[in-house]
Scaffold this motif. Structure first.
Motif, PDB file in Angstrom:
ATOM      1  N   VAL A 163       0.836  -1.205   0.000  1.00 12.00           N
ATOM      2  CA  VAL A 163       0.000   0.000   0.000  1.00 12.00           C
ATOM      3  C   VAL A 163       0.867   1.250   0.000  1.00 12.00           C
ATOM      4  N   CYS A 164       1.905   1.268   0.842  1.00 13.23           N
ATOM      5  CA  CYS A 164       2.757   2.457   0.944  1.00 13.23           C
ATOM      6  C   CYS A 164       3.524   2.714  -0.351  1.00 13.23           C
ATOM      7  N   ASN A 165       4.017   1.647  -0.968  1.00 10.67           N
ATOM      8  CA  ASN A 165       4.721   1.833  -2.236  1.00 10.67           C
ATOM      9  C   ASN A 165       3.814   2.458  -3.285  1.00 10.67           C
ATOM     10  N   ARG A 166       2.583   1.974  -3.311  1.00  8.86           N
ATOM     11  CA  ARG A 166       1.627   2.511  -4.283  1.00  8.86           C
ATOM     12  C   ARG A 166       1.289   3.964  -3.974  1.00  8.86           C
ATOM     13  N   MET A 167       1.134   4.271  -2.687  1.00 12.00           N
ATOM     14  CA  MET A 167       0.795   5.638  -2.292  1.00 12.00           C
ATOM     15  C   MET A 167       1.928   6.602  -2.611  1.00 12.00           C
ATOM     16  N   PHE A 168       3.156   6.207  -2.297  1.00 16.76           N
ATOM     17  CA  PHE A 168       4.267   7.123  -2.534  1.00 16.76           C
ATOM     18  C   PHE A 168       4.578   7.270  -4.017  1.00 16.76           C
ATOM     19  N   ALA A 169       4.344   6.208  -4.790  1.00 13.35           N
ATOM     20  CA  ALA A 169       4.552   6.333  -6.232  1.00 13.35           C
ATOM     21  C   ALA A 169       3.625   7.399  -6.810  1.00 13.35           C
ATOM     22  N   THR A 170       2.355   7.364  -6.393  1.00 16.30           N
ATOM     23  CA  THR A 170       1.387   8.349  -6.889  1.00 16.30           C
ATOM     24  C   THR A 170       1.526   9.679  -6.166  1.00 16.30           C
ATOM     25  N   GLY A 171       1.684   9.637  -4.831  1.00 20.06           N
ATOM     26  CA  GLY A 171       1.763  10.865  -4.043  1.00 20.06           C
ATOM     27  C   GLY A 171       2.969  11.714  -4.394  1.00 20.06           C
ATOM     28  N   LEU A 172       4.137  11.083  -4.493  1.00 24.06           N
ATOM     29  CA  LEU A 172       5.334  11.848  -4.836  1.00 24.06           C
ATOM     30  C   LEU A 172       5.284  12.362  -6.268  1.00 24.06           C
ATOM     31  N   SER A 173       4.653  11.575  -7.149  1.00 22.93           N
ATOM     32  CA  SER A 173       4.501  12.052  -8.520  1.00 22.93           C
ATOM     33  C   SER A 173       3.649  13.320  -8.556  1.00 22.93           C
ATOM     34  N   MET A 174       2.520  13.300  -7.839  1.00 18.36           N
ATOM     35  CA  MET A 174       1.659  14.490  -7.775  1.00 18.36           C
ATOM     36  C   MET A 174       2.387  15.645  -7.097  1.00 18.36           C
ATOM     37  N   ALA A 175       3.160  15.312  -6.047  1.00 17.11           N
ATOM     38  CA  ALA A 175       3.884  16.357  -5.325  1.00 17.11           C
ATOM     39  C   ALA A 175       4.943  17.002  -6.206  1.00 17.11           C
ATOM     40  N   PHE A 176       5.710  16.175  -6.918  1.00 14.58           N
ATOM     41  CA  PHE A 176       6.737  16.721  -7.814  1.00 14.58           C
ATOM     42  C   PHE A 176       6.093  17.539  -8.931  1.00 14.58           C
ATOM     43  N   MET A 177       4.963  17.049  -9.425  1.00 13.82           N
ATOM     44  CA  MET A 177       4.253  17.775 -10.472  1.00 13.82           C
ATOM     45  C   MET A 177       3.883  19.176  -9.981  1.00 13.82           C
ATOM     46  N   SER A 178       3.300  19.242  -8.783  1.00 11.82           N
ATOM     47  CA  SER A 178       2.913  20.533  -8.210  1.00 11.82           C
ATOM     48  C   SER A 178       4.135  21.369  -7.857  1.00 11.82           C
ATOM     49  N   ALA A 179       5.150  20.704  -7.293  1.00  9.59           N
ATOM     50  CA  ALA A 179       6.334  21.440  -6.852  1.00  9.59           C
ATOM     51  C   ALA A 179       7.096  22.041  -8.020  1.00  9.59           C
ATOM     52  N   PHE A 180       7.200  21.304  -9.126  1.00 10.40           N
ATOM     53  CA  PHE A 180       7.896  21.840 -10.297  1.00 10.40           C
ATOM     54  C   PHE A 180       7.206  23.106 -10.797  1.00 10.40           C
ATOM     55  N   VAL A 181       5.868  23.071 -10.807  1.00  9.16           N
ATOM     56  CA  VAL A 181       5.109  24.251 -11.227  1.00  9.16           C
ATOM     57  C   VAL A 181       5.414  25.430 -10.319  1.00  9.16           C
ATOM     58  N   GLN A 182       5.370  25.181  -9.010  1.00  6.69           N
ATOM     59  CA  GLN A 182       5.579  26.265  -8.055  1.00  6.69           C
ATOM     60  C   GLN A 182       7.040  26.699  -7.966  1.00  6.69           C
ATOM     61  N   PHE A 183       7.973  25.756  -8.145  1.00  9.09           N
ATOM     62  CA  PHE A 183       9.389  26.138  -8.175  1.00  9.09           C
ATOM     63  C   PHE A 183       9.647  27.102  -9.336  1.00  9.09           C
ATOM     64  N   GLY A 184       8.985  26.846 -10.461  1.00  9.45           N
ATOM     65  CA  GLY A 184       9.116  27.750 -11.590  1.00  9.45           C
ATOM     66  C   GLY A 184       8.598  29.134 -11.259  1.00  9.45           C
ATOM     67  N   THR A 185       7.439  29.185 -10.617  1.00  4.24           N
ATOM     68  CA  THR A 185       6.870  30.465 -10.191  1.00  4.24           C
ATOM     69  C   THR A 185       7.769  31.129  -9.151  1.00  4.24           C
ATOM     70  N   PHE A 186       8.332  30.300  -8.267  1.00 10.56           N
ATOM     71  CA  PHE A 186       9.266  30.776  -7.246  1.00 10.56           C
ATOM     72  C   PHE A 186      10.474  31.442  -7.902  1.00 10.56           C
ATOM     73  N   ALA A 187      10.997  30.805  -8.956  1.00  8.31           N
ATOM     74  CA  ALA A 187      12.140  31.371  -9.679  1.00  8.31           C
ATOM     75  C   ALA A 187      11.771  32.702 -10.316  1.00  8.31           C
ATOM     76  N   LEU A 188      10.579  32.767 -10.909  1.00  6.71           N
ATOM     77  CA  LEU A 188      10.134  34.024 -11.502  1.00  6.71           C
ATOM     78  C   LEU A 188      10.036  35.135 -10.463  1.00  6.71           C
ATOM     79  N   GLN A 189       9.590  34.768  -9.236  1.00  5.31           N
ATOM     80  CA  GLN A 189       9.409  35.779  -8.195  1.00  5.31           C
ATOM     81  C   GLN A 189      10.727  36.444  -7.831  1.00  5.31           C
TER      82      GLN A 189
END
Length: 453
Positions: free
Chosen positions: A240-266
């Motif tokens: 269960v944990c492997n499945r959760m982290f595979a999806t959770g970290l993917s979603m987190a990285f997806m969101s974080a990359f977007v915001q890191f880009g905005t962070f860089a622009l700021q």
């Protein structure tokens, strides 16, 4: 006849029913996101109205940091929610409870770690953001409170993600509306009566979120006995944990990359002066409102795809993506009309400013960027859907392309082109990052199946 864009005539009744279900789920989610943004919007309006543009610029200069951290946490929780929804769709209650317990443990644990690290490294982070010396005291006061209350905001989102995973998107909305109203009252009380300055706005936000979290948890405990957890549910299950982290970290990285880009622009925006900072803060707030329907539909599709993947109902995934894309494009047309007619009034409503430079700069940003909104519609819907039906790599790759583009603009274009470099950045990033999403979605085996369920 199993094409993504065409459907057999005999399935039209089902398509309408599926679209109805998606809208019933997405509408409360959209309103909830609207009220969640309302926290930020109210802070912006009241701070600008009561404390002036310098204080507002201090809040705006740190908003990308708080957005980055919350996006990281919410991305993880949304990923966990997809796994819960998949087990729920497969009627696997044992693993569903284990996934819920893991969401509570890992979600709050990561919030504590991020909050502590954020407070420890706050000074160098603000320096990296190029926050000017005159804005630094207010910026530090505001973001310190927000970071301290990060766990509280996460607790609400933990409860909300669990409820959405089992199909209840309406209940979190009710408590969020209540806390949004409380936020307005506390903003005025802390700023005007207790004279706490920008920190008062942050205290109001954190306390309001605490109320929302507590009410949501109590309701969930009373309304859904099948979600009551026991000691065994909190024992780590590797599968269960492997499945959760595979999806959770993917979603987190997806969101974080977007915001890191905005962070860089700021970091570039903060060098352009107070008026540009205020204008960009207002324009980004308006953009966040404009993009909320896509976000609501995208989160809905992630849950919808996860449930139907677990149930083996692949045709529903295909048709839901098609119809929500058409809805998203209709909304984009409406937003383009708004941006080209009443943008100045929108900016004034957000900032309470009468400065012509601020209004004109923010209006320019909105009119240029909204012209490309058909592209981010596809980005938001496809990458959330892909997470739901099991492709966690493509959305992360696409978001990484966005990050790279924004970093290049921040350090190469903006110094030469000024604020125009910021304005053109996102359309360029959208066009680049949409390509792998469309190609790999249409190549996915799900879209080659011809099942009718």
């Amino acid at each position: 006849m199993s094409s993504f864009f065409l459907a057999p005539f005999q399935l039209q009744h089902f398509f309408l029913q599926a679209l109805k279900l998606i809208l019933q789920f997405a509408l409360p989610l959209f309103i909830g996101q609207l009220f969640q943004l309302f926290y930020s919007l109210v802070d912006t309006r009241i701070v600008g109205e009561t404390l002036g543009e310098s204080a507002l610029a201090a809040v705006g200069a740190t908003s990308t940091l708080s957005d980055l951290l919350m996006s990281l946490l919410i991305g993880i929780l949304n990923g966990f929610g997809i796994v819960i929804a998949t087990y729920f769709g497969a009627k696997n209650e044992i693993n569903m409870k284990k996934a819920i317990a893991s969401t509570i443990l890992f979600g709050t644990g990561m919030a504590v770690i991020i909050s502590i690290l954020g407070l420890i490294f706050l000074a160098p982070i603000l320096k990296f953001l190029n926050v000017s010396t005159d804005l630094l005291p207010n910026a530090n006061a505001y973001i310190s409170v927000i970071l301290t209350g990060l766990v509280i905001a996460t607790l609400y989102n933990v409860c909300a993600s669990i409820l959405r995973a089992i199909g209840d998107s309406f209940t979190p909305l009710l408590f969020l509306i209540l806390s949004a109203i409380l936020n307005i009252l506390l903003d005025y009380a802390f700023i005007l009566n207790l004279h706490l300055g920008v920190a008062g706005a942050a205290y109001a936000t954190v306390l309001s979120q605490a109320v929302s979290a507590v009410l949501c948890f109590l309701y969930m405990w009373k309304k859904y006995p099948n979600l009551h957890l026991c000691h065994d549910d909190f024992c780590i299950d590797r599968e269960v944990c492997n499945r959760m982290f595979a999806t959770g970290l993917s979603m987190a990285f997806m969101s974080a990359f977007v915001q890191f880009g905005t962070f860089a622009l700021q970091t570039s925006i903060n060098t352009f002066g107070t008026y540009i900072i205020v204008a960009h803060t207002a324009a980004r707030t308006a953009s966040s409102i404009f993009m909320m329907p896509w976000s609501a539909l995208g989160t809905t599709l992630a849950t919808f795809c996860g449930q139907n993947l677990g149930a083996g109902k692949y045709s529903r995934i295909k048709i839901a993506m098609r119809d929500t894309t058409l809805l998203g494009w209709a909304w984009s047309l409406f937003v383009i009309l708004l941006a080209n007619t009443i943008s100045p009034q929108i900016i004034q409503a957000i900032t309470a400013t009468t400065e012509t430079e601020i209004i004109e700069t923010a209006t320019l940003y909105l009119r240029v960027d909204t012209a490309f909104y058909f592209v981010p519609t596809v980005i938001c819907l496809f990458r959330n859907s892909m997470q739901g039906f099991g492709d966690s790599k493509t959305p992360v790759f696409s978001s990484a392309l966005e990050l790279i583009t924004k970093v290049l603009v921040a350090f190469l274009f903006a110094p030469v082109m000024g604020y125009w470099g910021i304005i053109i950045c996102e359309p360029i990033a959208w066009i680049i990052m949409v390509i792998p999403l469309v190609v790999n979605t249409l190549r996915n085996p799900i879209f080659k199946k011809n099942d009718i369920i």
